[in-house]
Design a protein around this motif. Sequence first.
Motif, PDB file in Angstrom:
ATOM      1  N   ILE A 136       0.862  -1.165   0.000  1.00  0.00           N
ATOM      2  CA  ILE A 136       0.000   0.000   0.000  1.00  0.00           C
ATOM      3  C   ILE A 136       0.904   1.222   0.000  1.00  0.00           C
ATOM      4  O   ILE A 136       1.818   1.326   0.826  1.00  0.00           O
ATOM      5  CB  ILE A 136      -0.928   0.019   1.227  1.00  0.00           C
ATOM      6  N   VAL A 137       0.688   2.134  -0.950  1.00  0.00           N
ATOM      7  CA  VAL A 137       1.539   3.303  -1.107  1.00  0.00           C
ATOM      8  C   VAL A 137       0.718   4.565  -0.866  1.00  0.00           C
ATOM      9  O   VAL A 137      -0.363   4.729  -1.434  1.00  0.00           O
ATOM     10  CB  VAL A 137       2.162   3.351  -2.519  1.00  0.00           C
ATOM     11  N   ILE A 138       1.223   5.445  -0.017  1.00  0.00           N
ATOM     12  CA  ILE A 138       0.580   6.734   0.198  1.00  0.00           C
ATOM     13  C   ILE A 138       1.003   7.659  -0.943  1.00  0.00           C
ATOM     14  O   ILE A 138       2.184   7.955  -1.107  1.00  0.00           O
ATOM     15  CB  ILE A 138       0.984   7.335   1.552  1.00  0.00           C
ATOM     16  N   THR A 139       0.026   8.090  -1.739  1.00  0.00           N
ATOM     17  CA  THR A 139       0.351   8.890  -2.928  1.00  0.00           C
ATOM     18  C   THR A 139      -0.018  10.364  -2.786  1.00  0.00           C
ATOM     19  O   THR A 139       0.375  11.166  -3.637  1.00  0.00           O
ATOM     20  CB  THR A 139      -0.332   8.308  -4.176  1.00  0.00           C
ATOM     21  N   GLU A 140      -0.755  10.729  -1.750  1.00  0.00           N
ATOM     22  CA  GLU A 140      -1.074  12.137  -1.525  1.00  0.00           C
ATOM     23  C   GLU A 140      -1.428  12.345  -0.062  1.00  0.00           C
ATOM     24  O   GLU A 140      -2.079  11.489   0.552  1.00  0.00           O
ATOM     25  CB  GLU A 140      -2.237  12.585  -2.417  1.00  0.00           C
ATOM     26  N   VAL A 141      -0.985  13.458   0.493  1.00  0.00           N
ATOM     27  CA  VAL A 141      -1.310  13.825   1.877  1.00  0.00           C
ATOM     28  C   VAL A 141      -1.717  15.290   1.898  1.00  0.00           C
ATOM     29  O   VAL A 141      -0.996  16.148   1.381  1.00  0.00           O
ATOM     30  CB  VAL A 141      -0.108  13.602   2.827  1.00  0.00           C
ATOM     31  N   LEU A 142      -2.863  15.577   2.496  1.00  0.00           N
ATOM     32  CA  LEU A 142      -3.329  16.951   2.690  1.00  0.00           C
ATOM     33  C   LEU A 142      -3.384  17.227   4.184  1.00  0.00           C
ATOM     34  O   LEU A 142      -3.960  16.446   4.949  1.00  0.00           O
ATOM     35  CB  LEU A 142      -4.718  17.151   2.081  1.00  0.00           C
ATOM     36  N   GLY A 143      -2.788  18.318   4.614  1.00  0.00           N
ATOM     37  CA  GLY A 143      -2.717  18.595   6.035  1.00  0.00           C
ATOM     38  C   GLY A 143      -1.550  17.863   6.673  1.00  0.00           C
ATOM     39  O   GLY A 143      -0.669  17.334   5.982  1.00  0.00           O
ATOM     40  N   THR A 144      -1.550  17.813   7.990  1.00  0.00           N
ATOM     41  CA  THR A 144      -0.445  17.202   8.733  1.00  0.00           C
ATOM     42  C   THR A 144      -0.988  16.160   9.700  1.00  0.00           C
ATOM     43  O   THR A 144      -1.344  16.477  10.845  1.00  0.00           O
ATOM     44  CB  THR A 144       0.345  18.262   9.516  1.00  0.00           C
ATOM     45  N   PRO A 145      -1.071  14.905   9.269  1.00  0.00           N
ATOM     46  CA  PRO A 145      -1.512  13.845  10.191  1.00  0.00           C
ATOM     47  C   PRO A 145      -0.561  13.736  11.374  1.00  0.00           C
ATOM     48  O   PRO A 145       0.635  14.028  11.267  1.00  0.00           O
ATOM     49  CB  PRO A 145      -1.478  12.586   9.321  1.00  0.00           C
ATOM     50  N   SER A 146      -1.088  13.275  12.504  1.00  0.00           N
ATOM     51  CA  SER A 146      -0.280  13.195  13.715  1.00  0.00           C
ATOM     52  C   SER A 146       0.803  12.135  13.615  1.00  0.00           C
ATOM     53  O   SER A 146       1.859  12.259  14.230  1.00  0.00           O
ATOM     54  CB  SER A 146      -1.173  12.909  14.924  1.00  0.00           C
ATOM     55  N   ALA A 147       0.560  11.075  12.862  1.00  0.00           N
ATOM     56  CA  ALA A 147       1.550  10.006  12.734  1.00  0.00           C
ATOM     57  C   ALA A 147       2.628  10.416  11.731  1.00  0.00           C
ATOM     58  O   ALA A 147       2.322  10.689  10.566  1.00  0.00           O
ATOM     59  CB  ALA A 147       0.888   8.712  12.273  1.00  0.00           C
ATOM     60  N   PRO A 148       3.899  10.466  12.137  1.00  0.00           N
ATOM     61  CA  PRO A 148       4.945  10.964  11.230  1.00  0.00           C
ATOM     62  C   PRO A 148       5.197  10.064  10.032  1.00  0.00           C
ATOM     63  O   PRO A 148       5.757  10.512   9.034  1.00  0.00           O
ATOM     64  CB  PRO A 148       6.186  11.037  12.140  1.00  0.00           C
ATOM     65  N   TRP A 149       4.785   8.787  10.112  1.00  0.00           N
ATOM     66  CA  TRP A 149       5.028   7.884   8.988  1.00  0.00           C
ATOM     67  C   TRP A 149       4.046   8.112   7.836  1.00  0.00           C
ATOM     68  O   TRP A 149       4.226   7.570   6.747  1.00  0.00           O
ATOM     69  CB  TRP A 149       4.983   6.428   9.436  1.00  0.00           C
ATOM     70  N   ILE A 150       3.007   8.913   8.062  1.00  0.00           N
ATOM     71  CA  ILE A 150       2.051   9.199   6.990  1.00  0.00           C
ATOM     72  C   ILE A 150       2.631  10.314   6.137  1.00  0.00           C
ATOM     73  O   ILE A 150       2.535  11.500   6.474  1.00  0.00           O
ATOM     74  CB  ILE A 150       0.673   9.594   7.555  1.00  0.00           C
ATOM     75  N   ARG A 151       3.254   9.950   5.049  1.00  0.00           N
ATOM     76  CA  ARG A 151       3.828  10.933   4.132  1.00  0.00           C
ATOM     77  C   ARG A 151       3.865  10.338   2.727  1.00  0.00           C
ATOM     78  O   ARG A 151       3.861   9.117   2.557  1.00  0.00           O
ATOM     79  CB  ARG A 151       5.232  11.338   4.579  1.00  0.00           C
ATOM     80  N   PRO A 152       3.889  11.178   1.703  1.00  0.00           N
ATOM     81  CA  PRO A 152       3.889  10.676   0.326  1.00  0.00           C
ATOM     82  C   PRO A 152       5.042   9.715   0.080  1.00  0.00           C
ATOM     83  O   PRO A 152       6.148   9.879   0.587  1.00  0.00           O
ATOM     84  CB  PRO A 152       4.035  11.948  -0.515  1.00  0.00           C
ATOM     85  N   ALA A 153       4.740   8.675  -0.686  1.00  0.00           N
ATOM     86  CA  ALA A 153       5.680   7.624  -1.089  1.00  0.00           C
ATOM     87  C   ALA A 153       5.938   6.597   0.012  1.00  0.00           C
ATOM     88  O   ALA A 153       6.692   5.643  -0.220  1.00  0.00           O
ATOM     89  CB  ALA A 153       7.004   8.186  -1.577  1.00  0.00           C
ATOM     90  N   ARG A 154       5.299   6.720   1.173  1.00  0.00           N
ATOM     91  CA  ARG A 154       5.458   5.723   2.216  1.00  0.00           C
ATOM     92  C   ARG A 154       4.792   4.424   1.779  1.00  0.00           C
ATOM     93  O   ARG A 154       3.654   4.409   1.346  1.00  0.00           O
ATOM     94  CB  ARG A 154       4.852   6.220   3.520  1.00  0.00           C
ATOM     95  N   ARG A 155       5.524   3.325   1.854  1.00  0.00           N
ATOM     96  CA  ARG A 155       4.986   2.019   1.517  1.00  0.00           C
ATOM     97  C   ARG A 155       4.723   1.220   2.791  1.00  0.00           C
ATOM     98  O   ARG A 155       5.514   1.262   3.724  1.00  0.00           O
ATOM     99  CB  ARG A 155       5.964   1.233   0.633  1.00  0.00           C
ATOM    100  N   MET A 156       3.624   0.496   2.792  1.00  0.00           N
ATOM    101  CA  MET A 156       3.284  -0.377   3.898  1.00  0.00           C
ATOM    102  C   MET A 156       2.993  -1.763   3.349  1.00  0.00           C
ATOM    103  O   MET A 156       2.450  -1.900   2.245  1.00  0.00           O
ATOM    104  CB  MET A 156       2.054   0.155   4.637  1.00  0.00           C
ATOM    105  N   PRO A 157       3.343  -2.800   4.077  1.00  0.00           N
ATOM    106  CA  PRO A 157       3.079  -4.150   3.577  1.00  0.00           C
ATOM    107  C   PRO A 157       1.589  -4.436   3.505  1.00  0.00           C
ATOM    108  O   PRO A 157       0.819  -3.978   4.362  1.00  0.00           O
ATOM    109  CB  PRO A 157       3.767  -5.050   4.612  1.00  0.00           C
ATOM    110  N   PHE A 158       1.193  -5.172   2.498  1.00  0.00           N
ATOM    111  CA  PHE A 158      -0.206  -5.597   2.376  1.00  0.00           C
ATOM    112  C   PHE A 158      -0.397  -6.794   3.305  1.00  0.00           C
ATOM    113  O   PHE A 158      -0.424  -7.942   2.876  1.00  0.00           O
ATOM    114  CB  PHE A 158      -0.518  -5.967   0.919  1.00  0.00           C
ATOM    115  N   ALA A 159      -0.470  -6.492   4.582  1.00  0.00           N
ATOM    116  CA  ALA A 159      -0.456  -7.551   5.582  1.00  0.00           C
ATOM    117  C   ALA A 159      -1.295  -7.139   6.775  1.00  0.00           C
ATOM    118  O   ALA A 159      -1.419  -5.948   7.080  1.00  0.00           O
ATOM    119  CB  ALA A 159       0.975  -7.839   6.035  1.00  0.00           C
ATOM    120  N   PRO A 160      -1.902  -8.105   7.469  1.00  0.00           N
ATOM    121  CA  PRO A 160      -2.681  -7.771   8.660  1.00  0.00           C
ATOM    122  C   PRO A 160      -1.787  -7.222   9.759  1.00  0.00           C
ATOM    123  O   PRO A 160      -0.602  -7.545   9.820  1.00  0.00           O
ATOM    124  CB  PRO A 160      -3.281  -9.137   9.069  1.00  0.00           C
ATOM    125  N   PRO A 161      -2.328  -6.339  10.603  1.00  0.00           N
ATOM    126  CA  PRO A 161      -3.763  -5.979  10.672  1.00  0.00           C
ATOM    127  C   PRO A 161      -4.152  -4.768   9.844  1.00  0.00           C
ATOM    128  O   PRO A 161      -5.290  -4.337   9.895  1.00  0.00           O
ATOM    129  CB  PRO A 161      -3.929  -5.667  12.163  1.00  0.00           C
TER     130      PRO A 161
END
Length: 308
Positions: A136-161
């Motif tokens: 799962i790839v974050i392709t756009e962010v508007l505003g400033t989410p509290s979690a620092p890992w939420i940023r454009p181009a961040r990849r996350m494994p397609f895995a639970p949970p």
Amino acid sequence: MTAPGPAAASPPTHRVVQAIELLSRHSGDRLSLARIVRATGMSRATAHAVLTQLCADGWTLRDAEGNYSLGLGLLAVARRADTAFPVRTLALDAMRTLARDQAVPVFLAEREFQGGVRSGRPGNNAAAGDAAMDAIVITEVLGTPSAPWIRPARRMPFAPPVCREFVAWAPESERAAWLAAADPGHRTRLAAVLDAIAARGYSVERLADDSAPMLEALGALRNSPVTDPLRHRLSAMIADLITIDYLPDELGDTNAVVSLAAPIFSPDGPVIASIVACPDANLSAAGLRDLAAATIAAADTVATALRS
């Protein structure tokens, strides 16, 4: 200095990427060579060589004081690259409306298929891909989410949970494979959560702050076969640090909501992306319903545009 990650297959290429990513994260600033060296861990000579070539190619600029910023050459590449992300292009207006009306940060997460399938343009192997190798790839962010890992181009494994809103409507075989990768102690709850998400139309994240770095570590280690025992231990630790979503009888007068995600369906049916609202707040039952309805409406707007 940046934290160490997996060994780069091509260290020279990795250094170029490091420099560009750093400058992009400080797009309104001009960074000195010393600051770039500290942030990337490159030697001064290596950083100077990398930046000199990037300036020659127009991807970066060097001002009279010797500070660096992004160049117009990179902007031209970025604009051409936008055509590879049609969901992002179609989602921007709906995301801006959602962020403005609900006064929350919003981001777009897209599924990157291992077989090269992305953004609603499936190829011949779309159904045959190994979902366990997707991301799962974050392709756009508007505003400033509290979690620092939420940023454009961040990849996350397609895995639970995580990725629940991508799996809730998936064929039974894909759901079963996803659940099989979960910690055994959480599979029953995850199965119930997937059913609840499919019924109500959205997922809710109750991620504890301390688990975000572990999620990043899990993603970095996921595709390394020599680290399987460690990867499984990390997965179990992450599961222990979160309460996975809400089941219907758990919603109360006040609900702790870090984020809420609604799926974007491709014209062929599968969920290919999600719009995620990030209130990071305690919401009343009515507030949660209102945010969910607005987020679902934004996602449905994008899905309709994809079909047209």
